[in-house]
Scaffold this motif. Structure first.
Motif, PDB file in Angstrom:
ATOM      1  N   PRO A  22       0.819  -1.213   0.000  1.00  0.00           N
ATOM      2  CA  PRO A  22       0.000   0.000   0.000  1.00  0.00           C
ATOM      3  C   PRO A  22       0.850   1.259   0.000  1.00  0.00           C
ATOM      4  O   PRO A  22       2.032   1.240   0.356  1.00  0.00           O
ATOM      5  N   ALA A  23       0.240   2.365  -0.371  1.00  0.00           N
ATOM      6  CA  ALA A  23       0.964   3.633  -0.520  1.00  0.00           C
ATOM      7  C   ALA A  23       1.506   4.166   0.792  1.00  0.00           C
ATOM      8  O   ALA A  23       2.428   4.989   0.786  1.00  0.00           O
ATOM      9  N   ASP A  24       0.963   3.729   1.920  1.00  0.00           N
ATOM     10  CA  ASP A  24       1.478   4.211   3.205  1.00  0.00           C
ATOM     11  C   ASP A  24       2.546   3.291   3.785  1.00  0.00           C
ATOM     12  O   ASP A  24       3.044   3.532   4.886  1.00  0.00           O
ATOM     13  N   ALA A  25       2.912   2.235   3.064  1.00  0.00           N
ATOM     14  CA  ALA A  25       3.994   1.358   3.514  1.00  0.00           C
ATOM     15  C   ALA A  25       5.341   2.033   3.264  1.00  0.00           C
ATOM     16  O   ALA A  25       5.477   2.881   2.382  1.00  0.00           O
ATOM     17  N   VAL A  26       6.336   1.638   4.034  1.00  0.00           N
ATOM     18  CA  VAL A  26       7.667   2.246   3.939  1.00  0.00           C
ATOM     19  C   VAL A  26       8.720   1.152   3.783  1.00  0.00           C
ATOM     20  O   VAL A  26       8.764   0.195   4.569  1.00  0.00           O
ATOM     21  N   ILE A  27       9.546   1.299   2.761  1.00  0.00           N
ATOM     22  CA  ILE A  27      10.684   0.406   2.530  1.00  0.00           C
ATOM     23  C   ILE A  27      11.964   1.203   2.732  1.00  0.00           C
ATOM     24  O   ILE A  27      12.093   2.312   2.216  1.00  0.00           O
ATOM     25  N   VAL A  28      12.921   0.640   3.465  1.00  0.00           N
ATOM     26  CA  VAL A  28      14.272   1.191   3.549  1.00  0.00           C
ATOM     27  C   VAL A  28      15.222   0.193   2.901  1.00  0.00           C
ATOM     28  O   VAL A  28      15.303  -0.967   3.337  1.00  0.00           O
ATOM     29  N   ALA A  29      15.909   0.605   1.852  1.00  0.00           N
ATOM     30  CA  ALA A  29      16.885  -0.240   1.164  1.00  0.00           C
ATOM     31  C   ALA A  29      18.280   0.332   1.355  1.00  0.00           C
ATOM     32  O   ALA A  29      18.464   1.558   1.344  1.00  0.00           O
ATOM     33  N   ASN A  30      19.246  -0.542   1.524  1.00  0.00           N
ATOM     34  CA  ASN A  30      20.616  -0.093   1.707  1.00  0.00           C
ATOM     35  C   ASN A  30      21.293   0.069   0.353  1.00  0.00           C
ATOM     36  O   ASN A  30      21.505  -0.913  -0.368  1.00  0.00           O
ATOM     37  N   LEU A  31      21.595   1.303  -0.011  1.00  0.00           N
ATOM     38  CA  LEU A  31      22.368   1.574  -1.219  1.00  0.00           C
ATOM     39  C   LEU A  31      23.836   1.493  -0.808  1.00  0.00           C
ATOM     40  O   LEU A  31      24.472   2.497  -0.476  1.00  0.00           O
ATOM     41  N   SER A  32      24.367   0.278  -0.828  1.00  0.00           N
ATOM     42  CA  SER A  32      25.631  -0.009  -0.160  1.00  0.00           C
ATOM     43  C   SER A  32      26.849   0.606  -0.826  1.00  0.00           C
ATOM     44  O   SER A  32      27.891   0.776  -0.194  1.00  0.00           O
ATOM     45  N   GLY A  33      26.730   0.951  -2.123  1.00  0.00           N
ATOM     46  CA  GLY A  33      27.893   1.536  -2.785  1.00  0.00           C
ATOM     47  C   GLY A  33      27.518   2.219  -4.082  1.00  0.00           C
ATOM     48  O   GLY A  33      26.427   2.020  -4.625  1.00  0.00           O
ATOM     49  N   ARG A  34      28.431   3.021  -4.590  1.00  0.00           N
ATOM     50  CA  ARG A  34      28.173   3.722  -5.838  1.00  0.00           C
ATOM     51  C   ARG A  34      28.718   2.923  -7.023  1.00  0.00           C
ATOM     52  O   ARG A  34      29.622   2.091  -6.880  1.00  0.00           O
TER      53      ARG A  34
END
Length: 403
Positions: free
Chosen positions: A376-388
């Motif tokens: 749903p639109a009110d859910a929150v995901i945090v993803a680790n952008l571990s490197g460039r």
């Protein structure tokens, strides 16, 4: 910082076992040197002076805290959950690896060692360790598989510019596993001089706990940042898993928050029905590798199988034992994405957000792109952008040309 900060069922016991996994399965000549590392870390992790020195470097040298970035364009494009990226790519040296490399370099100096030695796959650990060695005044030797030397040539140049000696490993599969073997062999010959700075939450005790503790700053920051941004904890955490250091760094601060779903993403390569993958959590079986009991992709003879990933930092036939423990307990789930999905995610984030991610991090992004539209639109995901992804652009350009 110490593993004893908040004892839980998710922590290792005194012998370094996470349930049935971990420990220190070592040849006799390495038992004492590794025990010395464990004792030194146990003391240092309780020493305010050591902790303060590391925290000062993380702040003033690395540039922490790293941003927690709301990816508004990506969120709109996917049409589901709100996506946040923990921007470890903005750290000095371009990845999460500097977090534990500084800790290991400071510990090595405290122990009176003169040289750091390590393996590297994508080169980010090697660059970070060479950087830390230059900063604290130690010599540095990095072992790297010949395939990865070719794929990640800019990082080889960086390591050499920083004063490190890069050893190209031509044996076996000529990738990360062989680089570990090669570096360990040199270390075993002179443990009084060298500190072995393992680049992930793998290897014999104390490394899985020690590297996790050094990386746990990622999750502590992310937890505070998402509470400030959203007023609540995320619904889902997502991170790529090879050995698993960036993932454990993010996951650690949330392990006791049972409402937070934890997902590790590993390399499905060219498909799980063949042998061109590195999906250890999905298809591995219990075994011993590099001094730890863990899941291993292995043949009937118990030898590690050849592995493959589009991301050099993930092509490892084992995985950190704490990840196996979390899976066994049902606290974390592990999925795989293919090379093609990874490449698509790499290109999508570049185009949609103006951020070029590492191919390792793009595994996590590929799963986010699958998952977000289902929430749903009110859910929150945090993803680790571990490197460039600077290190990957030439290789990706070649893949695109080949079609």
């Amino acid at each position: 910082m110490t593993q004893h900060d908040h004892p839980t069922p998710y922590r290792a016991d005194a012998d370094g076992f996470f349930g049935e996994f971990g420990g220190a399965a070592l040849p006799p000549f390495l038992v004492e040197p590794i025990a010395e590392v464990a004792a030194a870390y146990a003391t240092a992790s309780q020493d305010p002076e050591f902790i303060d020195e590391l925290q000062a470097l993380l702040s003033k040298y690395v540039g922490r805290p790293s941003l927690l970035y709301f990816a508004e364009n990506l969120t709109r494009e996917l049409g589901g959950a709100r996506v946040y990226l923990k921007r470890e790519d903005l750290n000095h040296t371009g990845a999460h690896k500097i977090n534990h490399c500084l800790g290991e370099a400071l510990l090595a100096k405290r122990m009176g060692k003169t040289k750091l030695i390590a393996e590297t796959g994508a080169g980010q650990h090697g660059v970070a360790l060479a950087t830390a060695a230059a900063l604290v005044g130690l010599e540095c030797e990095i072992h790297m598989g010949a395939i990865d030397v070719a794929k990640q040539h800019p990082n080889v140049v960086r390591m050499e510019l920083l004063g490190a000696t890069v050893v190209t490993v031509e044996e076996g599969g000529r990738s990360l596993k062989e680089a570990v073997d090669s570096a360990f062999a040199v270390y075993a010959g002179a443990p009084d001089e060298y500190f072995f700075a393992i680049g992930s939450v793998v290897g014999p005790h104390p490394y899985p706990s020690m590297v996790r503790d050094f990386q746990s700053v990622v999750g502590r920051e992310a937890r505070a940042q998402i509470l400030e941004a959203e007023g609540r904890l995320p619904d889902v955490l997502v991170a790529s898993v090879g050995g698993g250091s960036n993932a454990m760094g993010l996951f650690d601060a949330f392990l006791t928050d049972e409402s937070v779903r934890i997902v590790g993403v590993e390399p499905g390569g060219e498909g799980l029905d063949g042998d061109r993958h590195a999906a250890t959590m999905t298809l591995g079986t219990p075994g011993t590798l590099h001094g730890m009991r863990t899941r291993v992709l292995q043949g009937a003879d118990g030898e590690p199988s050849p592995v493959h990933s589009i991301a050099s930092g993930l092509d490892y036939p084992g995985v950190g034992p704490q990840h196996v423990h979390l899976a066994e307990l049902g606290r974390a789930e592990y999925v795989s994405v293919s090379d093609a999905e990874t490449l698509a995610a790499f290109r999508a984030l570049s185009r949609i957000e103006g951020i070029i991610p590492a191919l390792e991090s793009s595994h996590a992004l590929a799963h986010v792109m699958r998952l977000a539209p289902t929430l749903p639109a009110d859910a929150v995901i945090v993803a680790n952008l571990s490197g460039r992804g600077d290190k990957d652009v030439d290789y990706v350009a070649e893949l695109i040309r080949e079609g």
